[in-house]
Design a protein around this motif. Structure first.
Motif, short mmCIF file in Angstrom:
data_model
loop_
_atom_site.label_atom_id
_atom_site.label_comp_id
_atom_site.label_asym_id
_atom_site.label_seq_id
_atom_site.Cartn_x
_atom_site.Cartn_y
_atom_site.Cartn_z
N ASP A 3 0.83 -1.21 0.00
CA ASP A 3 0.00 0.00 0.00
C ASP A 3 0.87 1.26 0.00
N LEU A 4 1.93 1.25 0.81
CA LEU A 4 2.80 2.43 0.87
C LEU A 4 3.44 2.71 -0.49
N ILE A 5 3.88 1.65 -1.16
CA ILE A 5 4.52 1.82 -2.46
C ILE A 5 3.52 2.37 -3.47
N VAL A 10 6.76 5.66 -0.71
CA VAL A 10 8.11 5.13 -0.69
C VAL A 10 8.89 5.86 -1.77
N THR A 11 10.00 6.48 -1.38
CA THR A 11 10.77 7.31 -2.31
C THR A 11 12.26 6.99 -2.20
N GLY A 39 7.19 6.51 4.43
CA GLY A 39 6.42 7.27 5.41
C GLY A 39 5.25 6.43 5.92
N GLY A 40 4.16 7.10 6.22
CA GLY A 40 2.97 6.38 6.66
C GLY A 40 3.21 5.54 7.89
N ALA A 41 2.80 4.27 7.80
CA ALA A 41 2.88 3.37 8.95
C ALA A 41 4.29 2.83 9.19
N CYS A 42 5.25 3.19 8.34
CA CYS A 42 6.62 2.71 8.52
C CYS A 42 7.31 3.57 9.57
N ASN A 43 7.33 3.10 10.81
CA ASN A 43 7.92 3.88 11.90
C ASN A 43 9.23 3.31 12.41
N VAL A 78 16.72 -4.99 0.44
CA VAL A 78 15.99 -3.71 0.37
C VAL A 78 15.77 -3.19 1.78
N LEU A 79 16.26 -1.98 2.02
CA LEU A 79 16.11 -1.33 3.32
C LEU A 79 15.08 -0.21 3.22
N PHE A 80 14.12 -0.23 4.12
CA PHE A 80 13.15 0.86 4.21
C PHE A 80 13.47 1.66 5.46
N LEU A 81 13.75 2.94 5.28
CA LEU A 81 14.10 3.81 6.40
C LEU A 81 12.93 4.72 6.72
N PRO A 82 12.54 4.82 7.99
CA PRO A 82 11.39 5.66 8.34
C PRO A 82 11.69 7.14 8.07
#
Length: 250
Positions: A3-5, A10-11, A39-43, A78-82
């Motif tokens: 959903d975030l993507i 996600v940027t 962003g969003g729910a990715c904390n 793949v790393l997702f950073l808040p």
């Protein structure tokens, strides 16, 4: 995450904020990786394989190259950073902690040695940061360890909070060196051998001079951990080679 993507939350990281993150990360863990901001729910920081299926027959890597200006080779971490956290040292600590846990899930380290393995690798990562600081890298060890503790507390706490002697233990920048942590891990896992931190070498993580694909990195780390922890060897599995590279077709 899907959903975030799809919601454009996600940027790619902004160079002026995240300058040097990728280089520092691969100097600690030699694995091919890409860092994205969510962003969003990715904390909190997240680490995922590009092959992770977000939906049936819909791997993460394919979604990313369709939605972002990004080329992503197979076998990429793949790393997702808040987005709300911009301290590079803390982000690095959290990303390293998440990546070590992902590696354990991919490698075949005996279950009874997983606590030892994560403890040893966490100390080795802290030593790598110390070595990089000596070389002039702009890293804050205390903040790195705070990020690392933020990640590891979720792995080690589980439903065992009553065993934790200090509820703030994992928020301390020196949590790895606290006797309370050793006692807690012994209570959590009777097989924990409590290795002496002074005997842990940061070079334990240096399994390659160049970033490896995720599968090969996990396999090499498994070999090193089995030797370090005295775990029995297993029969080698042939590595896949010659995989094609994904291309952004936008």
């Amino acid at each position: 995450m899907l959903d975030l993507i799809w919601q454009d939350d996600v940027t790619l990281p902004e160079p002026e904020i995240y300058d040097g993150f990728d280089t520092l990360f691969t100097q600690i863990l030699p694995v091919r990786s890409v860092a994205l901001v969510a962003g969003g729910a990715c904390n909190r920081a997240l680490a995922m394989s590009d092959g992770l299926e977000l939906a049936p027959a819909l791997p993460l890597g394919d979604v990313l190259v369709e939605e972002l200006p990004l080329d992503l080779p197979y076998g990429t971490l793949v790393l997702f950073l808040p987005r709300d956290e911009t301290d590079l040292s803390r982000l690095l600590g959290a990303a390293v902690g998440e990546s070590l846990q992902l590696m354990l899930s991919l490698a075949s380290v005996p279950m009874e040695r997983e606590t030892d393995a994560l403890y040893v690798m966490a100390h080795a990562a802290a030593r790598r940061v110390t070595a990089l600081r000596v070389k002039g890298r702009a890293l804050d060890l205390r903040r790195f360890c705070q990020g690392l503790g933020q990640s590891l507390h979720r792995y080690w706490l589980a439903d065992q909070r009553p065993l934790l002697p200090d509820p703030n233990l994992f928020t301390r920048p020196d949590f790895l060196w606290q006797p309370q942590l050793t006692r807690y891990l012994r209570d959590l896992d009777p097989g924990f051998s409590a290795p002496d931190p002074q005997m842990i070498d940061g070079d334990l993580l240096c399994v390659s001079d160049e970033p490896l694909d995720l599968e090969e990195w996990a396999e090499r780390m498994e070999i090193v951990l089995r030797v370090t922890l005295g775990a029995p060897e297993r029969m080698p599995i042939p590595l896949q080679t010659g995989l094609p590279t994904r291309f952004n077709l936008q």
